[in-house]
Design a protein around this motif. Sequence first.
Motif, PDB file in Angstrom:
ATOM      1  N   LEU A   1      -4.271 -67.040  -1.805  1.00 54.50           N
ATOM      2  CA  LEU A   1      -4.002 -67.931  -2.937  1.00 54.50           C
ATOM      3  C   LEU A   1      -2.510 -68.126  -3.193  1.00 54.50           C
TER       4      LEU A   1
ATOM      5  N   TYR B   1      -3.987 -76.560  -8.389  1.00 53.51           N
ATOM      6  CA  TYR B   1      -5.266 -75.860  -8.258  1.00 53.51           C
ATOM      7  C   TYR B   1      -5.368 -75.391  -6.819  1.00 53.51           C
TER       8      TYR B   1
ATOM      9  N   GLN C   1      -7.824 -73.143  -4.055  1.00 55.61           N
ATOM     10  CA  GLN C   1      -9.189 -72.649  -3.876  1.00 55.61           C
ATOM     11  C   GLN C   1      -9.350 -72.134  -2.455  1.00 55.61           C
TER      12      GLN C   1
ATOM     13  N   GLU D   1      -5.715 -77.119  -1.768  1.00 49.67           N
ATOM     14  CA  GLU D   1      -4.678 -77.140  -2.794  1.00 49.67           C
ATOM     15  C   GLU D   1      -4.616 -78.548  -3.362  1.00 49.67           C
TER      16      GLU D   1
ATOM     17  N   ALA E   1     -16.107 -68.181  -3.543  1.00 51.23           N
ATOM     18  CA  ALA E   1     -14.837 -68.888  -3.705  1.00 51.23           C
ATOM     19  C   ALA E   1     -13.978 -68.184  -4.748  1.00 51.23           C
TER      20      ALA E   1
ATOM     21  N   SER F   1     -10.680 -69.352  -7.212  1.00 53.86           N
ATOM     22  CA  SER F   1      -9.870 -70.477  -7.663  1.00 53.86           C
ATOM     23  C   SER F   1      -8.750 -69.982  -8.556  1.00 53.86           C
ATOM     24  N   LYS F   2      -7.656 -70.727  -8.533  1.00 55.98           N
ATOM     25  CA  LYS F   2      -6.475 -70.323  -9.287  1.00 55.98           C
ATOM     26  C   LYS F   2      -5.736 -71.565  -9.756  1.00 55.98           C
TER      27      LYS F   2
ATOM     28  N   GLN G   1      -7.384 -67.407 -12.967  1.00 56.64           N
ATOM     29  CA  GLN G   1      -7.888 -67.101 -11.634  1.00 56.64           C
ATOM     30  C   GLN G   1      -9.284 -66.525 -11.805  1.00 56.64           C
TER      31      GLN G   1
END
Length: 197
Positions: free
Chosen positions: A8, A120, A122, A135, A172, A174-175, A186
């Motif tokens: 990430l 974002y 992922q 991204e 997954a 995500s951040k 996150q």
Amino acid sequence: MPEHDDDLVASRTEGFRVGEKKTINEYAELDKHDESLNRWKASLGLNTGNPIGDPNDPRKCIIKSLALEVEGRSDVVIDLSAPGAVDTLKDKPFTIKEGSTFRIKVVFQVHHEVLSGLKYLQVVKRKGLRVSKDEEMLGSYAPNTSDKPMYEKKFNAEEAPSGIIARGHYNAVSKFLDDDEHTHLQFEWSFDISKDW
């Protein structure tokens, strides 16, 4: 979630430097005698002199929800603002039909100061192996004002993989982060690629 830290990391553009950070008051004072610029700053809520956002909530960016949009179907909405909602997402997979075209939509608020370069990230894994890294640049945003309480951003459309090999369970991470490398949220979640809905 240290096992995802290497995955990430946002991409970097060579030679790009983040601009000087300014407070809302500094933006309000900037070129304050320029009438057209003042009208533009007023439209963004940058020259009110009042704090924007809950003074008891230090968060600059509050991600309210993510939604999966598929034409002809009701949106699958993940409420990220409910207490404890993020903690249970990975245990509640949702289904995506193989080969379907979908897009993700995020709803969020910005408080206290201008948010520069919200992104974002992922990473999707299957059976422990990374199958994709995405991204999405969401942009820079002024703090929300009472006449515009939420921002909404739709991501580029994607197509779910198809075929017997693609079907199955995916995990997954995500951040959401900004140009200052500050992580706003996150979380882990999961989904299943299936032959049908």
